[in-house]
Design a protein around this motif. Structure first.
Motif, short mmCIF file in Angstrom:
data_model
loop_
_atom_site.label_atom_id
_atom_site.label_comp_id
_atom_site.label_asym_id
_atom_site.label_seq_id
_atom_site.Cartn_x
_atom_site.Cartn_y
_atom_site.Cartn_z
N LEU A 141 0.83 -1.22 0.00
CA LEU A 141 0.00 0.00 0.00
C LEU A 141 0.86 1.26 0.00
O LEU A 141 0.63 2.18 -0.79
N SER A 142 1.84 1.31 0.88
CA SER A 142 2.65 2.54 0.98
C SER A 142 3.42 2.81 -0.30
O SER A 142 3.45 3.94 -0.79
N ALA A 143 4.05 1.76 -0.84
CA ALA A 143 4.87 1.95 -2.04
C ALA A 143 3.99 2.34 -3.23
O ALA A 143 4.34 3.23 -4.02
N VAL A 144 2.85 1.70 -3.34
CA VAL A 144 1.93 2.04 -4.44
C VAL A 144 1.38 3.45 -4.23
O VAL A 144 1.28 4.25 -5.17
N GLY A 145 1.06 3.78 -2.98
CA GLY A 145 0.58 5.12 -2.67
C GLY A 145 1.59 6.18 -3.10
O GLY A 145 1.22 7.22 -3.67
N ALA A 146 2.87 5.92 -2.85
CA ALA A 146 3.91 6.87 -3.25
C ALA A 146 3.98 6.97 -4.77
O ALA A 146 4.14 8.07 -5.33
N ALA A 147 3.84 5.83 -5.44
CA ALA A 147 3.96 5.82 -6.91
C ALA A 147 2.80 6.56 -7.59
O ALA A 147 2.97 7.07 -8.71
N ILE A 148 1.65 6.62 -6.95
CA ILE A 148 0.50 7.29 -7.60
C ILE A 148 0.25 8.69 -7.05
O ILE A 148 -0.68 9.37 -7.50
N THR A 149 1.08 9.13 -6.12
CA THR A 149 0.88 10.46 -5.54
C THR A 149 0.86 11.53 -6.64
O THR A 149 1.71 11.53 -7.52
N GLY A 150 -0.12 12.40 -6.57
CA GLY A 150 -0.20 13.50 -7.53
C GLY A 150 -0.85 13.12 -8.85
O GLY A 150 -1.03 13.97 -9.72
N SER A 151 -1.20 11.85 -9.01
CA SER A 151 -1.83 11.42 -10.27
C SER A 151 -3.35 11.41 -10.10
O SER A 151 -3.88 11.80 -9.06
N GLY A 152 -4.03 10.90 -11.11
CA GLY A 152 -5.48 10.79 -11.06
C GLY A 152 -5.95 9.46 -10.48
O GLY A 152 -7.12 9.12 -10.59
N VAL A 153 -5.03 8.73 -9.88
CA VAL A 153 -5.36 7.41 -9.32
C VAL A 153 -5.26 7.48 -7.81
O VAL A 153 -4.30 8.05 -7.28
N VAL A 154 -6.24 6.93 -7.11
CA VAL A 154 -6.18 6.93 -5.64
C VAL A 154 -6.05 5.49 -5.13
O VAL A 154 -6.25 4.52 -5.85
N LEU A 155 -5.71 5.42 -3.83
CA LEU A 155 -5.37 4.14 -3.21
C LEU A 155 -6.55 3.56 -2.45
O LEU A 155 -7.28 4.26 -1.75
N GLY A 156 -6.70 2.24 -2.57
CA GLY A 156 -7.72 1.54 -1.77
C GLY A 156 -7.13 0.27 -1.20
O GLY A 156 -6.08 -0.21 -1.66
N ALA A 157 -7.80 -0.28 -0.19
CA ALA A 157 -7.37 -1.54 0.41
C ALA A 157 -8.42 -2.61 0.12
O ALA A 157 -9.55 -2.30 -0.26
N GLN A 158 -8.02 -3.85 0.31
CA GLN A 158 -8.92 -4.97 -0.02
C GLN A 158 -9.69 -5.52 1.17
O GLN A 158 -10.52 -6.41 1.02
N ASN A 159 -9.36 -5.01 2.35
CA ASN A 159 -10.01 -5.55 3.56
C ASN A 159 -9.60 -4.67 4.74
O ASN A 159 -8.67 -3.86 4.62
N VAL A 160 -10.27 -4.85 5.86
CA VAL A 160 -9.88 -4.16 7.08
C VAL A 160 -10.45 -4.94 8.26
O VAL A 160 -11.35 -5.77 8.07
#
Ligand code: PEP
Length: 257
Positions: free
Chosen positions: A48-67
């Protein structure tokens, strides 16, 4: 008008390098928020963190699969809502059929997760859907009603505003068997009527209902053009940019008033 929403559920796929490569390529292709489509990716927890960093500032947001629904504490192996928010998650998928079937999650447990997420300000993608046997037995609508009733127990009008529903017929997930446009539209319309009865016409009109189940570039357009299909939850085809992007583009062009 409901904004379209295309979310990629990476399930238990990718490793750190491939996750970041996929996220970076997607961020490059979707550099800014699209005019009419929201885009999210839901990688496995460790990335999650690494993908979050890779998409920062783009038109893509981060989600999780469970909690997990409890406050941080002694719950070995689980992940709290606060942690997902801390690493930048804007969505969490709950009630996915793989969790319902393989992990034996009940509507009661799902509703606790939904309530905990909403209470902390984390919007939910709630999955519902029937098995092939249930469809053949003519139980599709009653199964959907039961899952909606159970999974949304205790969710008030304000809470439902932070919920996106995903209709995912179990028989169409990862099988290559997509629901026909008529089957998808009929289930979505039923879900919208359920929202109208349980909440009110405004909620029914505003809530986004995604279709999930073997969505690909080839079938996305016709599904997304259905009046009550507001986007797609995509598994397999979200793992390659060349497969995922055409679905996002289809959502853009399928925009309806
Ligand atoms: C999913 O897992 O939510 C899903 C829809 O998978 P697929 O697109 O691979 O059928």
């Amino acid at each position: 008008m409901r904004r379209k929403f295309v979310a990629g559920n990476w399930k238990m796929n990718t490793l750190s390098r491939s996750a970041v490569e996929l996220a970076s390529a997607l961020a490059k292709a979707v550099p800014a928020r699209l005019p009419a489509v929201d885009v999210a990716v839901c990688p496995p927890f460790p990335y999650l963190s690494a993908v979050g960093a890779a998409i920062t500032g783009s038109g893509v947001v981060l989600g999780a699969q469970n909690v997990w629904h409890e406050k941080p504490g002694a719950f070995t192996g689980e992940v709290a809502v606060e942690m997902l928010l801390d690493v930048g998650c804007r969505w969490v998928i709950l009630g996915h059929s793989e969790r319902r079937q393989v992990l034996k999650e009940t509507d009661e447990l799902i509703s606790r997760k939904v309530l905990a997420s909403l209470a902390n300000g984390l919007p939910v993608i709630l999955c519902v859907g029937e098995t092939l046997d249930q469809r053949k037995a003519g139980q599709t609508e009653s199964v959907l009603d039961g899952q909606m009733q159970g999974s949304l127990a205790g969710v008030d009008v304000q809470g439902i505003g932070q919920v996106v529903v995903a209709y995912e017929p179990v028989w169409a997930i990862g099988t290559g068997m997509t629901a026909s446009t008529e089957q998808a539209e009929s289930a979505h319309l039923h879900l919208r009527r359920w929202l109208e009865i349980r909440y009110n016409p405004g909620v029914a009109a505003a809530t986004r209902i995604l279709y999930g189940g073997s969505v690909k570039a080839q079938n996305a357009q016709s599904l997304l053009e259905q009046p009550d299909v507001d986007g797609a939850l995509v598994g397999g085809a979200s793992l390659k940019v060349d497969d995922f992007l055409p679905i996002i583009r289809a959502a853009e062009t399928a925009r309806k008033s």
